[in-house]
Design an enzyme around this catalytic site. Structure first.
Site, short mmCIF file in Angstrom:
data_model
loop_
_atom_site.label_atom_id
_atom_site.label_comp_id
_atom_site.label_asym_id
_atom_site.label_seq_id
_atom_site.Cartn_x
_atom_site.Cartn_y
_atom_site.Cartn_z
N ARG A 1 -0.30 5.19 12.19
CA ARG A 1 0.67 4.42 12.97
C ARG A 1 0.31 4.45 14.44
O ARG A 1 -0.45 5.32 14.89
CB ARG A 1 2.08 4.89 12.73
CG ARG A 1 2.35 6.37 12.92
CD ARG A 1 3.83 6.66 12.75
NE ARG A 1 4.29 6.31 11.42
CZ ARG A 1 4.30 7.15 10.39
NH1 ARG A 1 3.91 8.39 10.54
NH2 ARG A 1 4.73 6.77 9.20
N ARG B 1 0.84 -1.20 0.00
CA ARG B 1 0.00 0.00 0.00
C ARG B 1 0.87 1.24 0.00
O ARG B 1 2.00 1.24 0.44
CB ARG B 1 -0.90 0.02 1.24
CG ARG B 1 -2.10 -0.87 1.12
CD ARG B 1 -2.99 -0.74 2.33
NE ARG B 1 -3.72 0.52 2.36
CZ ARG B 1 -3.60 1.44 3.32
NH1 ARG B 1 -2.79 1.27 4.32
NH2 ARG B 1 -4.32 2.54 3.27
N LYS C 1 3.81 -8.47 11.83
CA LYS C 1 3.04 -8.56 10.57
C LYS C 1 3.34 -9.86 9.85
O LYS C 1 4.49 -10.14 9.52
CB LYS C 1 3.38 -7.36 9.68
CG LYS C 1 2.61 -7.34 8.37
CD LYS C 1 2.70 -5.98 7.70
CE LYS C 1 2.11 -6.01 6.31
NZ LYS C 1 1.98 -4.68 5.70
C1 BTN Z 1 0.83 -4.12 2.25
O1 BTN Z 1 1.00 -4.67 3.32
O2 BTN Z 1 1.15 -2.95 2.03
C2 BTN Z 1 0.17 -4.92 1.13
C3 BTN Z 1 1.10 -5.95 0.57
C4 BTN Z 1 0.48 -6.74 -0.58
C5 BTN Z 1 1.49 -7.61 -1.27
C6 BTN Z 1 0.87 -8.55 -2.28
S1 BTN Z 1 1.99 -9.81 -2.81
C7 BTN Z 1 0.88 -10.30 -4.04
C8 BTN Z 1 0.28 -9.03 -4.63
N1 BTN Z 1 1.12 -8.50 -5.67
C9 BTN Z 1 1.65 -7.33 -5.34
O3 BTN Z 1 2.42 -6.65 -6.05
N2 BTN Z 1 1.23 -6.95 -4.12
C10 BTN Z 1 0.33 -7.93 -3.54
#
Ligand code: BTN
Length: 239
Positions: free
Chosen positions: A237, A46, A109
């Site tokens: 946060r 994100r 996490k």
């Molecule tokens: C986050 O925690 O910010 C979200 C992470 C999401 C990662 C996943 S991995 C599969 C899919 N492809 C990506 O490029 N991102 C999501």
């Protein structure tokens, strides 16, 4: 009900499974299509962050939901719940959600969710789930301590569990989603600060006071006021 994982495209290497799923969506792929990869070269989190994981040791998963309808309005809550339930079906842990999209085991996490949508046509539900990553293999500069499911769980089993639980949750009644989220809300009652919101509430701090009916987080301010923050707009946060 959407059945996730049929069809499924598994790639050894790709830039981002979300990008592959988006291409398939635009080419007319059916709802339920899933793209997984062993490794990503440009995994996205994100707010423009990078998501990286050693090859073969995380579930890198993107599912296509289509069309997007009113019943999916709480998707940003129902997806993390589904991921929590998937993890708990694989190993004896309790998962919580740090609103909006981080899944925690004991405040570390274990998974993140990135939903990208073109309403009303489709949404790509991206899930990155750490399955078998040793503590020393996480990047040193993580913003928050990370963990992994471990205990001999395979990425293949994690994929099946996530597909099953997404099917269970993405179309669940809103009252059920809100109740489930509130039980897993890791921030409730804790001091938080945010930035990036529009209008008068651009940045600030206060005490997290739960989730409203639209899935926004409610924060109580020191002057007794309350603000409601949307997941698309803020970076939040603890403390
Ligand atoms: C986050 O925690 O910010 C979200 C992470 C999401 C990662 C996943 S991995 C599969 C899919 N492809 C990506 O490029 N991102 C999501």
């Amino acid at each position: 009900m959407t059945t996730f994982g049929r069809p499924r495209l598994h790639l050894r290497l790709t830039d981002s499974t979300n990008d592959r799923a988006r291409e398939l969506a635009e080419a007319g792929a059916p709802g339920g299509t899933v793209v997984t990869a062993e490794e990503q070269t440009a995994g996205r989190g994100r707010r423009g962050r990078v998501w990286s994981a050693p090859a073969g040791s995380a579930l890198l998963y993107s599912a296509l939901l289509r069309p997007l309808e009113l019943e999916h309005v709480l998707l940003p809550l129902s997806v993390p719940i589904a991921v929590c339930e998937a993890i708990e079906s694989l190993t004896p842990v309790r998962c919580e959600v740090k609103w909006p999209n981080d899944i925690w085991i004991e405040e570390r996490k274990v998974a993140g969710v990135l939903i990208e949508a073109r309403p009303p046509d489709w949404a790509v539900i991206g899930v990155g789930l750490n399955v078998a990553i040793a503590d020393e293999d996480f990047p040193a500069d993580l913003r928050w301590p990370a963990t992994s499911i471990g205990s001999g769980v395979s990425v293949a089993r994690a994929q099946l569990a996530v597909s099953r639980e997404l099917g269970e949750w993405v179309e669940a009644p809103q009252a059920r989603v809100l109740a489930a989220f509130r039980e897993r809300d890791a921030l409730a009652g804790r001091e938080v600060s945010w930035e990036g919101a529009g209008g008068a509430s651009g940045a600030g701090s206060g005490r997290a006071a739960g989730i409203d009916e639209r899935g926004n987080i409610v924060v109580e301010l020191s002057d007794g006021g309350r603000v409601s923050l949307g997941s698309g707009e803020v970076s939040l946060r603890l403390g």
